[in-house]
Design a protein around this motif. Structure first.
Motif, mmCIF file in Angstrom:
data_model
loop_
_atom_site.group_PDB
_atom_site.id
_atom_site.type_symbol
_atom_site.label_atom_id
_atom_site.label_comp_id
_atom_site.label_asym_id
_atom_site.label_seq_id
_atom_site.Cartn_x
_atom_site.Cartn_y
_atom_site.Cartn_z
ATOM 1 N N LEU A 125 -7.263 2.420 -1.693
ATOM 2 C CA LEU A 125 -6.277 1.642 -0.941
ATOM 3 C C LEU A 125 -5.313 2.576 -0.214
ATOM 4 C CD1 LEU A 125 -5.433 -1.132 -3.557
ATOM 5 C CD2 LEU A 125 -6.846 -1.343 -1.519
ATOM 6 N N ALA A 129 -4.685 2.908 3.807
ATOM 7 C CA ALA A 129 -3.376 2.888 4.464
ATOM 8 C C ALA A 129 -3.196 4.117 5.368
ATOM 9 C CB ALA A 129 -2.262 2.818 3.424
ATOM 10 N N ARG A 138 5.067 7.269 3.314
ATOM 11 C CA ARG A 138 5.061 5.833 3.579
ATOM 12 C C ARG A 138 4.015 5.138 2.708
ATOM 13 N NH1 ARG A 138 6.763 2.571 7.826
ATOM 14 N NH2 ARG A 138 7.312 4.355 9.092
ATOM 15 N N VAL A 139 2.861 5.783 2.561
ATOM 16 C CA VAL A 139 1.818 5.205 1.704
ATOM 17 C C VAL A 139 2.356 5.039 0.288
ATOM 18 C CG1 VAL A 139 -0.412 5.644 0.616
ATOM 19 C CG2 VAL A 139 -0.139 6.029 3.057
ATOM 20 N N THR A 142 4.928 2.074 0.312
ATOM 21 C CA THR A 142 4.470 0.738 0.702
ATOM 22 C C THR A 142 3.196 0.303 -0.018
ATOM 23 O OG1 THR A 142 3.204 1.609 2.567
ATOM 24 C CG2 THR A 142 5.470 0.933 3.016
ATOM 25 N N VAL A 143 2.479 1.250 -0.619
ATOM 26 C CA VAL A 143 1.230 0.884 -1.294
ATOM 27 C C VAL A 143 1.285 1.249 -2.779
ATOM 28 C CG1 VAL A 143 -1.273 1.193 -1.368
ATOM 29 C CG2 VAL A 143 -0.096 1.156 0.833
ATOM 30 N N PRO A 146 4.530 -0.261 -4.932
ATOM 31 C CA PRO A 146 4.435 -1.700 -5.220
ATOM 32 C C PRO A 146 3.321 -2.042 -6.212
ATOM 33 C CG PRO A 146 4.635 -1.348 -2.863
ATOM 34 C CD PRO A 146 4.482 0.009 -3.481
ATOM 35 N N LEU A 147 2.221 -1.288 -6.158
ATOM 36 C CA LEU A 147 1.116 -1.584 -7.073
ATOM 37 C C LEU A 147 1.387 -1.081 -8.483
ATOM 38 C CD1 LEU A 147 -1.937 -0.929 -4.725
ATOM 39 C CD2 LEU A 147 -1.005 -3.115 -5.463
ATOM 40 N N ARG A 229 2.475 -13.295 -7.590
ATOM 41 C CA ARG A 229 2.566 -12.834 -6.199
ATOM 42 C C ARG A 229 1.234 -12.267 -5.730
ATOM 43 N NH1 ARG A 229 6.507 -8.390 -4.519
ATOM 44 N NH2 ARG A 229 5.359 -8.413 -2.583
ATOM 45 N N MET A 230 0.568 -11.536 -6.617
ATOM 46 C CA MET A 230 -0.714 -10.940 -6.248
ATOM 47 C C MET A 230 -1.780 -12.017 -6.076
ATOM 48 S SD MET A 230 -0.455 -7.561 -6.213
ATOM 49 C CE MET A 230 -1.725 -6.561 -6.925
ATOM 50 N N PRO B 89 -3.629 -5.531 -1.854
ATOM 51 C CA PRO B 89 -3.577 -6.787 -2.624
ATOM 52 C C PRO B 89 -2.174 -7.370 -2.732
ATOM 53 C CG PRO B 89 -3.889 -4.909 -4.087
ATOM 54 C CD PRO B 89 -3.983 -4.383 -2.691
ATOM 55 N N HIS B 90 -1.141 -6.550 -2.539
ATOM 56 C CA HIS B 90 0.215 -7.055 -2.720
ATOM 57 C C HIS B 90 0.793 -7.613 -1.424
ATOM 58 C CE1 HIS B 90 0.407 -2.971 -1.345
ATOM 59 N NE2 HIS B 90 1.684 -3.059 -1.073
ATOM 60 N N TYR B 99 0.053 -4.228 9.251
ATOM 61 C CA TYR B 99 0.465 -2.965 8.609
ATOM 62 C C TYR B 99 0.259 -1.771 9.545
ATOM 63 C CZ TYR B 99 0.898 0.648 4.998
ATOM 64 O OH TYR B 99 1.291 1.732 4.272
ATOM 65 N N ARG B 129 -3.064 -14.473 0.101
ATOM 66 C CA ARG B 129 -3.209 -13.112 -0.441
ATOM 67 C C ARG B 129 -4.693 -12.776 -0.430
ATOM 68 N NH1 ARG B 129 1.661 -10.486 -1.334
ATOM 69 N NH2 ARG B 129 3.115 -12.200 -1.284
#
Lengths: 232, 363
Positions: A125, A129, A138-139, A142-143, A146-147, A229-230, B89-90, B99, B129
């Motif tokens: 992922l 990105a 930034r990755v 933003t990725v 959050p995960l 949310r996911m 996924p989020h 993005y 999602r």
């Protein structure tokens, strides 16, 4: 004397405990995430040594950690002296020192939980990105970050609980000064040492249980929200 | 224009390839699993660093070991559609789509949000999602996301491989349309010939880390020496046609190639649309005279150009009928008809045996 009425001393201990633990977690979280990232993603000589050092507070007696902190960060310590002289920061025998002791003791738990979640983040992922034009920083924000949220929640709750319960390192490093460094466990211990202290000790005991349960419930709610949310 | 020259060793595997991709349209990177196709696209995207070589897109050097150039992925302006989609996924579908778009400077954007969403038919999914999407929907969003960065080129690494045939048929037309409507060159990785048949103009065949052959798709498909590497059980002919009549009174589609008409079972295509059809050599018969009173609807005069002895009782014969057509015949027929190279013959093709595009080719 009732079970539901806190004395001024007990109230002060409760407030101080929440304050100290909150600061301990808040201040160590960025460092904990960085340490987790370094351990999970980088390969370098001495990595095992660093890993071991970070885990020391988990295996050493807390009193030893407290003593080491006192030696290094006390007013006459190598680092503590410099901090005092150049920055005017004193850690010994005040709440800041208590927060530091709690943070050091809780750090391995925080790092472990965060690292586990980071290792679960699919690096594919992050690659995706990158191809979308995001630089490494930034990755991360933003990725990756959050995960990692579930692991961060777990880590924060574990660290907070550990900080609330911190006793040995705190009493050795910053002593047991009412209103300054006397956190909940220290106050509880003190109450068990004086005549007629049982009721107070019991109140603090119940209070500790309530705080711990509240923290667990909070983490559960946050984790569920994240999962929802996911899914959404 | 994509120029690639790579040399990379990983364990026992050596990747050593050099080829060029077309400046527009789809170039297929074709080969079996483990041939090194994914490594090549990862290197083009900047996710993997080759030991040596050069990668340039439209004259812009992305990697050059001689000059110590190695642009990071985010500076390459290359859209990448991964096999597994890799949606974040989020984030919602809309946030996934924008993005990369928001990271592209406004003056560089030439792909707009609304047309892409329309083209891919994902307007109704924007608030969902990724976990709530089907496999085909995920891939369409992934394609849109890559497209919206206004890339200089698109990489697609087996974007249909994880989908079942029905979902494949759902996504493939979008890729065909995308390649036609946006002037972005596409490098499309696949190990399934039927996928690239109606998609690619050029093909680069990769095998064990090397380029086996490279050039016009149709020309490569008709080469007898490449037949064993095309991953199909029997030899097939591929004919490029244009739809002349989508459906006649008998439910047949008329396809024009050169000045000839091929009648096949109805194909879902519009008049004037280019269509490539595949004809198995087993469904082509050869006659010395034009047969009368036969059920064969397609009878083309031609000339035998090549015979490939397969050993055993059968052999493949290539007949030139304005394009190459393979026919599998028995040795008995060969002797009885006394066939020779250069001999004029008639090729007979059953209409029901012609297929276009993917789906049934996987049998």
């Amino acid at each position: 004397m009732t079970l539901f009425h806190l004395t001024a001393v007990e109230l002060a201990a409760l407030k101080l405990s929440l304050w100290v633990s909150g600061w301990a977690v808040a201040a160590s979280l960025p460092a904990g995430i960085l340490a987790a990232w370094v351990l999970a993603r980088l390969r370098f000589p001495g990595k095992n040594l660093l890993d071991g050092m970070l885990h020391l507070p988990l295996v050493l007696p807390p009193v030893v950690i407290g003593y080491l902190l006192l030696v290094m960060l006390g007013r006459n310590g190598i680092i503590g002296g410099a901090l005092d002289r150049y920055l005017g920061v004193v850690l010994a025998f005040n709440w800041k020192g208590a927060a530091l002791a709690a943070a050091v003791m809780a750090f391995p738990l925080l790092v472990r939980a965060v690292r586990l979640s980071l290792e679960g983040v699919d690096q594919g992922l992050e690659d995706a990105a990158r191809t979308l034009g995001a630089g490494p920083l930034r990755v991360f924000f933003t990725v990756t970050l959050p995960l990692m949220v579930p692991g961060i929640i777990t880590g924060v709750i574990l660290a907070f609980a550990r900080s609330l319960g911190e006793f040995g390192a705190t009493i050795t490093f910053v002593s047991n000064i009412r209103g300054q460094t006397q956190t909940l466990p220290l106050a509880l211990y003190t109450l068990t040492q004086v005549p007629d202290g049982e009721a107070g000790a019991m109140r603090l005991c119940i209070l500790s249980v309530l705080i711990a349960m509240a923290a667990l419930v909070c983490s559960e709610i946050l984790a569920r929200r994240f999962a929802a949310r996911m899914e959404g | 224009m994509l120029e690639i020259r790579l040399d990379h060793t990983q364990g026992n595997f050596r990747l050593n390839v050099a080829f060029q991709g077309a400046a527009s349209g789809v170039t297929a990177l074709f080969g079996p699993s483990g041939a090194g196709k994914t490594s090549i696209v990862n290197m083009v995207a900047g996710l993997q660093k080759p030991d040596a070589g050069r990668i340039a897109v439209n004259g812009l050097r992305l990697f050059d070991s001689a000059r110590k150039i190695h642009l990071p992925p985010e500076k390459r302006r290359i859209g990448y559609v991964f096999q597994e989609g890799r949606l974040l996924p989020h984030l919602s579908v809309r946030a996934n789509l924008t993005y990369g778009m928001r990271l592209t400077p406004k003056d560089r954007r030439f792909v707009e949000f609304d047309p892409v969403v329309d083209l891919l038919g994902i307007g109704h999914l924007l608030h969902r999602r990724p976990s709530r999407l089907s496999g085909g929907e995920k891939q369409r969003v992934a394609i849109g996301r890559a497209l919206l960065t206004s890339p200089a080129m698109l990489l697609m690494d087996e974007p249909l491989a994880s989908l079942d045939p029905a979902r494949k048929a759902e996504v493939l037309p979008f890729i065909v349309r995308l390649a036609r409507e946006f002037a972005i060159p596409v490098l499309y990785v696949s190990h399934a010939l039927d996928e690239i048949l109606n998609l690619a103009a050029r093909m680069v065949m990769i095998r064990e880390g090397r380029v086996l052959a490279d050039g016009d798709l149709e020309a490569l498909l008709s080469r007898s020496d490449l037949q064993p590497h095309l991953g199909r059980a029997e030899s097939e002919s591929v004919i490029s046609t244009v739809v002349k009549e989508p459906e006649d009174a008998f439910g047949l589609t008329h396809l024009r190639f050169g000045d000839r008409i091929l009648k096949v079972l109805s194909i879902d295509a519009e008049k004037g649309e280019p269509v490539r059809v595949r004809i198995s050599s087993r469904h082509v018969a050869i006659a010395l005279e034009p047969p009368s009173r036969t059920s064969f609807l397609n009878i083309f005069p031609g000339e035998i150009r090549e015979m490939v002895d397969l050993g055993g009782p059968v052999l493949d014969v290539r007949v030139e009928i304005g394009c190459s057509l393979w026919a599998r015949i028995t040795r008995k027929s060969l002797l009885e008809l006394n066939l020779k190279t250069g001999q004029p013959v008639f090729a007979l093709i059953k209409s029901v045996a012609v297929s276009s595009g993917p789906s049934d080719a996987c049998r």
